[in-house]
Design a protein around this motif. Structure first.
Motif, PDB file in Angstrom:
ATOM      1  N   ASN A 139       0.242  -7.022  -6.214  1.00 20.87           N
ATOM      2  CA  ASN A 139      -0.985  -7.587  -5.663  1.00 20.87           C
ATOM      3  C   ASN A 139      -2.015  -6.459  -5.691  1.00 20.87           C
ATOM      4  O   ASN A 139      -2.057  -5.627  -4.793  1.00 20.87           O
ATOM      5  CB  ASN A 139      -0.686  -8.054  -4.227  1.00 20.87           C
ATOM      6  N   ASN A 141      -5.289  -6.527  -5.589  1.00 17.70           N
ATOM      7  CA  ASN A 141      -6.508  -6.673  -4.790  1.00 17.70           C
ATOM      8  C   ASN A 141      -7.702  -5.993  -5.468  1.00 17.70           C
ATOM      9  O   ASN A 141      -8.563  -5.385  -4.822  1.00 17.70           O
ATOM     10  CB  ASN A 141      -6.290  -6.190  -3.352  1.00 17.70           C
ATOM     11  N   ASP A 153     -10.071  -6.917  -0.198  1.00 14.89           N
ATOM     12  CA  ASP A 153      -8.921  -7.050   0.694  1.00 14.89           C
ATOM     13  C   ASP A 153      -8.447  -5.719   1.289  1.00 14.89           C
ATOM     14  O   ASP A 153      -7.384  -5.205   0.938  1.00 14.89           O
ATOM     15  CB  ASP A 153      -7.766  -7.753  -0.052  1.00 14.89           C
TER      16      ASP A 153
HETATM   17 MG   LIG Z   1      -5.166  -9.952  -1.253  1.00 10.87          MG
END
Ligand SMILES: [Mg+2]
Ligand SMILES: Nc1ncnc2c1ncn2[C@@H]1O[C@H](COP(=O)(O)OP(=O)(O)OP(=O)(O)O)[C@@H](O)[C@H]1O
Length: 245
Positions: A139, A141, A153
């Motif tokens: 992830n 971001n 994020d």
């Molecule tokens: Mg995120």
């Protein structure tokens, strides 16, 4: 200085890929925003981290979508059938965080190349500074928009504030750079670090901490954020990826 405040006029859709169930909303300024809810599981502290970290990174030259505060009347989501979302909207009545929506952006996965050693090293160092564990290959971001990289994020950063870990402990907390999407740039970190250290002054930190609305903070919290971040800067030899210069 404070963040602009807008009012949500339409709930467009939930962003189900986000763990905190952010949504897309329209504002009374005709803008489209990702709304990050004050009533989400992580609570308002996630939004405090979004503001302090996002605005710090922006001032240090990184691209972060514009942040605003957004007033939410839960009635705008009344036609949304999902009970979980209805509850989230009700819990989040009042002030929330609005992140400028980047239409047509996609998640960075490295397939189109990387942003270069300096940019990668800078992002790696800054994530280590704020203890952001949410920038892994699982992830990233990171969004690619108009061929540029945008950072999103930051709600999981500054996690010392969940139990107010002491400034001394946070200052020297190690950072696992191996899990970071730009871990390969660790050798380039010492070359970019000193410029960042020089730019992160007490004044700059005070300025970004001042952008957090009072209602998300307790008494003395602004001084605590400042103290913890200054202490961590001081102790960078203990957490700096690639070793201290
Ligand atoms: Mg995120
Ligand atoms: N400003 C934006 N513009 C366009 N899409 C966005 C934007 N912000 C977030 N998104 C999309 O929504 C997803 C979830 O957003 P975000 O990562 O901020 O939420 P989260 O609930 O904190 O997520 P996580 O599950 O990573 O903790 C992102 O991965 C991205 O696909």
């Amino acid at each position: 200085m404070s963040l602009p405040i807008v009012t949500a006029t339409r709930y467009v859709l939930p962003l189900r890929e986000g763990g905190s169930l952010p949504g897309v909303v329209e504002g009374n300024d005709l803008g489209t925003y990702v709304i990050k809810f004050q009533g989400a599981g992580q609570g308002p502290k996630a939004l405090v981290a979004e503001i302090i970290v996002g605005e710090l990174f922006r001032r240090l030259g990184l691209r972060v979508p514009e942040l605003k505060l957004i007033e939410l009347d839960p009635a705008i989501g009344k036609s949304e059938p999902d009970q979980e979302i209805q509850h989230l909207l009700v819990r989040s009545a009042g002030l929330n965080l609005a992140v400028d929506y980047l239409p047509g952006s996609f998640g960075y996965d490295g397939s189109a190349g990387n942003p270069g050693d300096d940019a990668m090293a800078k992002i790696l160092w800054l994530d280590a500074f704020v203890a952001n564990v949410d920038r892994s290959w699982r992830n990233t971001n990171l969004l690619v928009w108009h061929k540029n990289l945008w950072l999103i994020d930051h709600g999981a950063a500054l996690y010392f504030h969940h139990s107010w870990m002491s400034a001394e402990k946070f200052a020297s907390l190690p950072y696992d750079a191996d899990d970071h999407v730009f871990s390969v740039a660790a050798p380039a970190v010492p070359a970019v670090a000193e410029e960042l250290v020089a730019a992160i002054t007490s004044e700059l930190l005070t300025e970004v901490i001042a952008l957090v609305p009072d209602e998300w903070l307790g008494d003395g919290d602004r001084e605590r954020y400042l103290g913890h971040l200054l202490a961590r800067l001081e102790q960078r030899a203990t957490w700096q990826p690639g070793g201290a210069a």
